[in-house]
Write an enzyme that holds these catalytic residues in place. Structure first.
Site, PDB file in Angstrom:
ATOM      1  N   GLY A  92       0.823  -1.214   0.000  1.00 20.08           N
ATOM      2  CA  GLY A  92       0.000   0.000   0.000  1.00 20.08           C
ATOM      3  C   GLY A  92       0.853   1.258   0.000  1.00 20.08           C
ATOM      4  NE  ARG A  93      -3.148   6.501   0.748  1.00 22.51           N
ATOM      5  CZ  ARG A  93      -4.191   5.845   1.259  1.00 22.51           C
ATOM      6  NH1 ARG A  93      -4.025   4.967   2.224  1.00 22.51           N
ATOM      7  NH2 ARG A  93      -5.418   6.083   0.813  1.00 22.51           N
ATOM      8  CB  ILE A  94       3.094   2.670   4.753  1.00 22.31           C
ATOM      9  CG1 ILE A  94       2.101   3.676   5.355  1.00 22.31           C
ATOM     10  CG2 ILE A  94       4.364   2.600   5.607  1.00 22.31           C
ATOM     11  CD1 ILE A  94       1.538   3.298   6.722  1.00 22.31           C
TER      12      ILE A  94
ATOM     13  NE  ARG B 149      -6.434  -8.360  -0.374  1.00 26.03           N
ATOM     14  CZ  ARG B 149      -7.552  -7.841   0.086  1.00 26.03           C
ATOM     15  NH1 ARG B 149      -8.632  -8.561   0.165  1.00 26.03           N
ATOM     16  NH2 ARG B 149      -7.601  -6.580   0.464  1.00 26.03           N
TER      17      ARG B 149
ATOM     18  N   GLY C 289       5.165   4.925  14.950  1.00 26.77           N
ATOM     19  CA  GLY C 289       5.135   5.131  13.496  1.00 26.77           C
ATOM     20  C   GLY C 289       4.713   6.533  13.070  1.00 26.77           C
TER      21      GLY C 289
ATOM     22  CD  GLU D 164       0.880  -1.857  19.972  1.00 23.36           C
ATOM     23  OE1 GLU D 164       0.343  -0.751  20.177  1.00 23.36           O
ATOM     24  OE2 GLU D 164       1.358  -2.191  18.892  1.00 23.36           O
TER      25      GLU D 164
ATOM     26  CB  ALA E 133       1.764  -3.424   9.677  1.00 24.12           C
ATOM     27  NE  ARG E 134      -3.348  -1.202  13.911  1.00 20.59           N
ATOM     28  CZ  ARG E 134      -2.908   0.027  13.662  1.00 20.59           C
ATOM     29  NH1 ARG E 134      -1.611   0.270  13.579  1.00 20.59           N
ATOM     30  NH2 ARG E 134      -3.757   1.025  13.514  1.00 20.59           N
TER      31      ARG E 134
ATOM     32  CG  HIS F 261       1.877   1.765  17.884  1.00 20.24           C
ATOM     33  ND1 HIS F 261       0.815   0.900  17.900  1.00 20.24           N
ATOM     34  CD2 HIS F 261       1.789   2.411  16.681  1.00 20.24           C
ATOM     35  CE1 HIS F 261       0.110   1.020  16.777  1.00 20.24           C
ATOM     36  NE2 HIS F 261       0.693   1.932  16.023  1.00 20.24           N
TER      37      HIS F 261
END
Ligand code: GLV
Length: 334
Positions: free
Chosen positions: A156-158, A178, A286, A266, A236-237, A284
């Site tokens: 994606g964008r990041i 995907r 980012g 977290e 990300a997560r 966290h």
């Protein structure tokens, strides 16, 4: 009817000011503390809009308490903390803040890539604890970055912004996802199956949203496919990685190291992770720059105000709610 908004924690300017300009009443939790489900339920009752954060668990119980609420504006790009299907069922719009945190998160990804490969935290610790024995030919050697292979999971964008920066390091860029990314292709990247990416990358960097499909995408099996000299980076997560399996892989030397900004549960970490020297662990951060957080607060507030005016907010993540709302307005009940 008076328009009431609840903001779940202190947020940067201009967030609150913008919200105050479009609501009759603004209630805000002034503690830097995440509210429990019961506290959230009490606060959102009677609200027309809520501005929430990625640490707020917005589940069906909270949404039920927010009867009549039009929008939950999440101040984050990720919205896995919100039960979007439950919000849609209740006719509540959900929005996020995409775009404005791309560069800051890509910069932090690179902080982790360089920091973990070149053992920056271990070196800093040596200096602070007076353990630096003097330059040595075998002392604190790390991995190379320039010219190596970077594997991006979730293009994606990041990921695209991370790939842009990789050009300066003359890296080969692979990506798995995907669908193809014309943006990363244009930067010289190549789409490959995830297994190939894992087996050939020197740095595997995660950029997928958290969904049922990506939970534990990086499990023991995936880690076992990585090269023993490779590093895992996650901005990300946390739950995209099976953290217990990662601890095993780090302890056994199955992979060279990990740079993490996010964790499975977290603010906790899996037992043993903090004892692995081959990790760089950030809390966290980012999107944690002054300008980025201000932009996120502004966008969340704008989404909220647009919805309160009765219009479609720009960053609506559940557009299907609109047909439901127009059905209700026309007196159609499903
Ligand atoms: C940060 O993690 C975000 O999703 O905004």
């Amino acid at each position: 009817m008076s328009v009431r908004v609840f903001i779940t924690q202190p947020i940067p300017d201009p967030g609150r000011g913008l919200v105050a300009g479009c609501a009759d009443e603004v209630d805000q939790n002034l503690e830097d503390q995440v509210l429990s489900t019961d506290e959230l339920r009490a606060k959102v009752a009677g609200c027309t809009g809520v501005l929430c954060l990625l640490t707020d668990r917005i589940d069906a119980a909270v949404l039920d308490a927010a009867k009549g609420c039009r929008i939950f504006a999440n101040m984050a790009v990720g919205y896995n903390n919100v039960d979007v299907a439950a919000a849609t069922e209740r006719g509540i719009m959900v929005t996020n803040t995409p775009g404005v945190l791309t560069e800051a998160t890509a910069d932090l990804t690179w902080t982790l890539i360089l920091g973990i490969a070149r053992r920056v935290v271990e070196g800093d610790h040596e200096m602070r604890t007076g353990r630096f024995p003097g330059w040595g030919p075998l002392y604190l050697l790390g991995g190379d970055v320039t010219g190596r292979t970077l594997g991006l999971v979730g293009p994606g964008r990041i990921a695209t912004a991370v790939a842009e920066r990789a050009r300066g390091f003359r890296m080969a860029v692979l990506y798995a996802g995907r669908r193809p990314s014309p943006e990363i292709d244009a930067l010289g990247g190549r789409m490959v199956p995830l297994d190939e990416l894992l087996a050939t990358s020197d740095f595997v960097s995660l950029h997928t949203p958290l969904t049922p499909e990506t939970r534990h995408l990086i499990d023991a099996r995936a880690l076992s496919r990585m090269k023993p000299t490779a590093y895992l980076v996650n901005t990300a997560r946390g739950p995209v990685v099976d953290e217990a399996a990662l601890v095993d892989a780090l302890r056994s030397g199955r992979i060279a190291g990990a740079g993490l900004d996010v964790y499975e549960d977290e603010p906790k970490m899996a037992p043993g992770l903090a004892d692995c020297p081959n990790t760089l662990l950030l809390p966290h951060l980012g999107s944690a720059t002054f300008a980025t957080r201000a932009a996120m607060a502004r966008i969340a507030a704008e989404n909220l105000c647009v919805a309160l005016r009765g219009d479609r907010p720009p960053n609506l993540v559940n557009p299907e709610v609109l047909s439901r709302l127009s059905g209700e307005a026309a007196g159609i009940t499903s």
